[in-house]
Design a protein around this motif. Structure first.
Motif, PDB file in Angstrom:
ATOM      1  N   ALA A 181       0.494  -3.775  -8.231  1.00 15.10           N
ATOM      2  CA  ALA A 181       0.714  -5.067  -9.142  1.00 15.10           C
ATOM      3  C   ALA A 181      -0.470  -5.782  -9.503  1.00 15.10           C
ATOM      4  N   ARG A 182      -0.652  -6.203 -10.731  1.00 17.80           N
ATOM      5  CA  ARG A 182      -1.859  -6.832 -10.763  1.00 17.80           C
ATOM      6  C   ARG A 182      -1.476  -8.202 -11.524  1.00 17.80           C
ATOM      7  N   ASN A 183      -1.859  -9.297 -11.129  1.00 17.77           N
ATOM      8  CA  ASN A 183      -1.720 -10.709 -11.446  1.00 17.77           C
ATOM      9  C   ASN A 183      -3.091 -11.560 -11.621  1.00 17.77           C
ATOM     10  N   ALA A 184      -3.179 -12.575 -12.834  1.00 21.07           N
ATOM     11  CA  ALA A 184      -4.336 -13.060 -13.048  1.00 21.07           C
ATOM     12  C   ALA A 184      -3.974 -14.598 -13.311  1.00 21.07           C
ATOM     13  N   HIS A 229     -11.465 -16.825 -14.251  1.00 22.24           N
ATOM     14  CA  HIS A 229     -10.351 -15.855 -14.121  1.00 22.24           C
ATOM     15  C   HIS A 229     -10.162 -15.391 -12.555  1.00 22.24           C
ATOM     16  N   ALA A 230      -9.150 -15.552 -12.047  1.00 24.34           N
ATOM     17  CA  ALA A 230      -8.913 -15.235 -10.916  1.00 24.34           C
ATOM     18  C   ALA A 230      -7.919 -13.972 -10.811  1.00 24.34           C
ATOM     19  N   VAL A 231      -8.346 -12.714 -10.372  1.00 22.89           N
ATOM     20  CA  VAL A 231      -7.292 -11.442 -10.630  1.00 22.89           C
ATOM     21  C   VAL A 231      -7.156 -11.127  -8.933  1.00 22.89           C
ATOM     22  N   THR A 232      -5.716 -10.802  -9.050  1.00 22.53           N
ATOM     23  CA  THR A 232      -5.257 -10.110  -7.489  1.00 22.53           C
ATOM     24  C   THR A 232      -4.523  -8.840  -7.981  1.00 22.53           C
ATOM     25  N   ILE A 233      -4.913  -7.909  -7.084  1.00 19.63           N
ATOM     26  CA  ILE A 233      -4.413  -6.527  -7.261  1.00 19.63           C
ATOM     27  C   ILE A 233      -3.573  -6.337  -5.720  1.00 19.63           C
ATOM     28  N   ASP A 234      -2.106  -5.967  -5.653  1.00 15.81           N
ATOM     29  CA  ASP A 234      -1.660  -5.592  -4.658  1.00 15.81           C
ATOM     30  C   ASP A 234      -1.010  -4.401  -4.773  1.00 15.81           C
ATOM     31  N   LEU A 235      -1.285  -3.778  -3.409  1.00 13.44           N
ATOM     32  CA  LEU A 235      -0.885  -2.245  -3.396  1.00 13.44           C
ATOM     33  C   LEU A 235       0.328  -2.325  -1.961  1.00 13.44           C
ATOM     34  N   SER A 236       1.238  -1.168  -2.228  1.00 10.54           N
ATOM     35  CA  SER A 236       2.031  -1.238  -1.211  1.00 10.54           C
ATOM     36  C   SER A 236       2.421   0.306  -0.962  1.00 10.54           C
ATOM     37  N   SER A 237       2.461   0.942   0.006  1.00  7.02           N
ATOM     38  CA  SER A 237       2.669   2.297   0.427  1.00  7.02           C
ATOM     39  C   SER A 237       3.913   2.448   1.150  1.00  7.02           C
ATOM     40  N   SER A 238       4.776   3.597   1.047  1.00  9.72           N
ATOM     41  CA  SER A 238       5.944   4.057   1.509  1.00  9.72           C
ATOM     42  C   SER A 238       5.643   5.678   1.889  1.00  9.72           C
ATOM     43  N   LEU A 239       4.426   5.884   2.057  1.00  6.59           N
ATOM     44  CA  LEU A 239       3.841   7.457   2.420  1.00  6.59           C
ATOM     45  C   LEU A 239       3.889   7.305   3.979  1.00  6.59           C
ATOM     46  N   GLY A 240       4.113   8.693   4.581  1.00 11.14           N
ATOM     47  CA  GLY A 240       4.275   8.928   6.089  1.00 11.14           C
ATOM     48  C   GLY A 240       2.703   9.112   6.367  1.00 11.14           C
ATOM     49  N   MET A 241       1.912   8.838   5.559  1.00  8.33           N
ATOM     50  CA  MET A 241       0.349   9.075   6.324  1.00  8.33           C
ATOM     51  C   MET A 241      -0.601   8.058   5.721  1.00  8.33           C
TER      52      MET A 241
END
Length: 352
Positions: free
Chosen positions: A239-242, A260-272
């Motif tokens: 997800a990217r928010n500015a 401009h202040a940009v934030t990129i959030d990452l989330s994983s559901s992988l098992g590795m």
């Protein structure tokens, strides 16, 4: 007693036949060879013997060539250069006026049918997503030698023939450009295991024996890296928010600063654990009255030009973010655009 009948004449042959009276006489001298056709003698046996001897003489004459064989041979037929490049139609006669000289054979029905079949195969439509190597091979050619013989049915259809096989380790890669699409893509990176370049064309990717994706492979040189796309990785979200703030700048407030202040959030559901490459950009300009500056980046960004894809960009940024199994991570950066307060960015100052 009647005198013997005169001998019949033939080319290069004297034939003496006795008279019906049974008398005999001295045979006449052999006449000089003449070009006239032999006259048929009377009597069934005589006619058969004369025909047999005459045929033998004709065969000998054809084998030895014409009487003026010592004269200059016939000149080569005038023909276009393309005709002499048809090597299948070239012959080297062993006898006759063209003996020892290269000649062209007139196309027979079998050769005409072969040419027609060759044209039909050449005009066959290419398989889906196939690319003609003559259009993408570049400046040089390469010979691809197969590891064994193959049988190709002559039924006028396209057939796939395996030339070679090799094994090479594949490295997974996860990449996202959330400014363009809020998705994370996965691809496999494989170093070219062949001692030959790989041509552009379709590629089928199998994972654990199952077809995972169908893609198009770009031209890969000897020793290059093959990048095969595997589609979207649904188990990683991005997800990217500015946030954009405007303020006055300069001694007399004659400039406008847009931050401009940009934030990129990452989330994983992988098992590795995986590493995700995050790509983004900041604006660029050639206007000397406009100033663009990257103020902060967390983690630190590295310049990214996208030259490996053949489409270079300016102002690119790249982060390599590690993601733990089921974990989260974020990227934040800030840049500022300063320009005259009397001006405005085309499309609006708040471009994010």
């Amino acid at each position: 007693m009647p005198m013997p009948a005169p001998a019949r004449k033939s080319r290069g042959l004297s034939l003496s036949l006795p008279s019906f009276g049974g008398g005999s006489g001295a045979p006449p001298r052999p006449p000089a060879p003449q070009a006239s056709a032999p006259a048929a003698p009377r009597g069934g046996f005589a006619r058969a013997q004369a025909a047999e001897l005459t045929a033998g003489v004709a065969d000998d004459a054809l084998a030895e060539g014409p009487e003026d064989a010592g004269s200059a041979p016939a000149p080569l037929e005038p023909a276009l250069v393309e005709g002499w490049l048809d090597f299948d139609a070239l012959r080297l006669p062993g006898a006759g006026p063209q003996r020892g000289r290269l000649t062209r054979e007139r196309p027979r029905r079998s050769r005409r049918l072969a040419k027609r079949a060759e044209a039909d195969v050449t005009n066959l439509p290419a398989p889906p997503r196939a690319v003609d190597p003559r259009d993408t091979r570049g400046q040089f050619d390469h010979l691809y030698a197969g590891e064994g013989a193959a049988d190709v049915p002559s039924n006028g259809r396209l057939h796939r023939v395996a030339l070679s096989a090799a094994r090479a380790p594949a490295t997974p890669r996860f990449v996202t450009a959330p400014r363009e699409a809020a998705e994370v893509y996965r691809e496999a990176r494989v170093e070219n295991p062949f001692d030959a370049p790989l041509l552009e064309g379709p590629v089928e990717i199998f994972v654990d024996g199952a077809l995972a994706a169908q893609s198009t492979l770009g031209h890969v040189d000897r020793g290059g890296v093959l990048r095969a796309g595997l589609g979207v990785e649904e188990r990683i979200r991005v997800a990217r928010n500015a946030r954009v703030d405007e303020s006055s700048a300069g001694l007399l407030g004659g400039s406008l600063a847009v931050e401009h202040a940009v934030t990129i959030d990452l989330s994983s559901s992988l098992g590795m654990s995986v590493e995700v490459e995050v790509l983004d950009r900041i604006p660029v300009t050639d206007d000397k009255d406009v100033e663009i500056k990257l103020l902060s980046s967390q983690p630190k960004a590295e310049p990214y030009s996208q030259e490996e894809l053949g489409e270079p960009v300016r102002g690119g940024l790249r982060w390599r973010v590690p993601l733990a199994p089921g974990g989260k991570a974020s990227v934040a950066f800030t840049y500022r655009v300063v320009f005259s307060s009397k001006s405005e960015v085309v499309g609006g100052n708040r471009r994010e």
